[in-house]
Enzyme design. Structure first.
Site: not given
Length: 173
Positions: A12, A71, A143
């Site tokens: 992430d 992502e 996270d």
């Protein structure tokens, strides 16, 4: 026939905090290996990027992932934030490329839909589902949970034989 287990490094990306998580794939039971957060908020500019890059390289060297799931950047209202996030993401992609680790990209909506069942799920929902799916004793940091969710998303797509590129164009499964 049993499919070979693969190590999936989920990331992430963030310019201040970058979450990471590694799982071993499994059709019915992915196994948790490690997760954490690379914190670089005390550094500035290029030093942040260098630390993110070096940390991802160390993780890749130590855990030898078969694939990196990350992502995709979505458009922010603030262009400066999008550029900063893009830079952090770029050094992560570069680290994976330096070690010849294949890269799979997923939108935040794809990840949340796959893990929680809702494309606009909140952070707490993602943490809860990651904890349950990986049978963890406590919820991972936000996270790290997002990174593990990305890895779990990739595991799910691959176990079902679904091409993530096709799914990103709006198909549902």
């Amino acid at each position: 026939m049993q499919q070979a287990r693969k190590r999936i490094l989920g990331v992430d990306p963030g310019s201040r905090k970058t979450g990471f998580g590694i799982i071993e794939s499994g059709r019915f039971n992915p196994n948790y290996l490690i997760s954490g957060v690379i914190r670089v908020e005390k550094y500035s500019g290029a030093q942040r990027l260098k630390n993110i890059y070096q940390s991802i390289c160390q993780i890749i060297e130590q855990y030898q992932p078969d694939v990196l799931a990350i992502e995709k950047v979505f458009v922010y209202k603030n262009p400066k934030s999008a550029i900063t996030l893009g830079q952090a993401r770029g050094v992560i992609l570069c680290a994976a490329a330096m070690y010849d680790v294949p890269i799979m990209e997923y939108t935040p909506t794809q990840v949340k839909s796959t893990i929680v069942g809702k494309g606009h799920a909140g952070k707490t929902q993602v943490q809860f589902m990651v904890q349950n799916l990986l049978k963890l004793t406590e919820a991972p940091q936000e996270d790290a949970a997002d990174a593990l969710a990305c890895a779990l998303c990739h595991d799910r797509y691959m176990s079902l034989g679904i091409d993530p590129e096709v799914m990103s164009k709006g198909s549902k499964f």
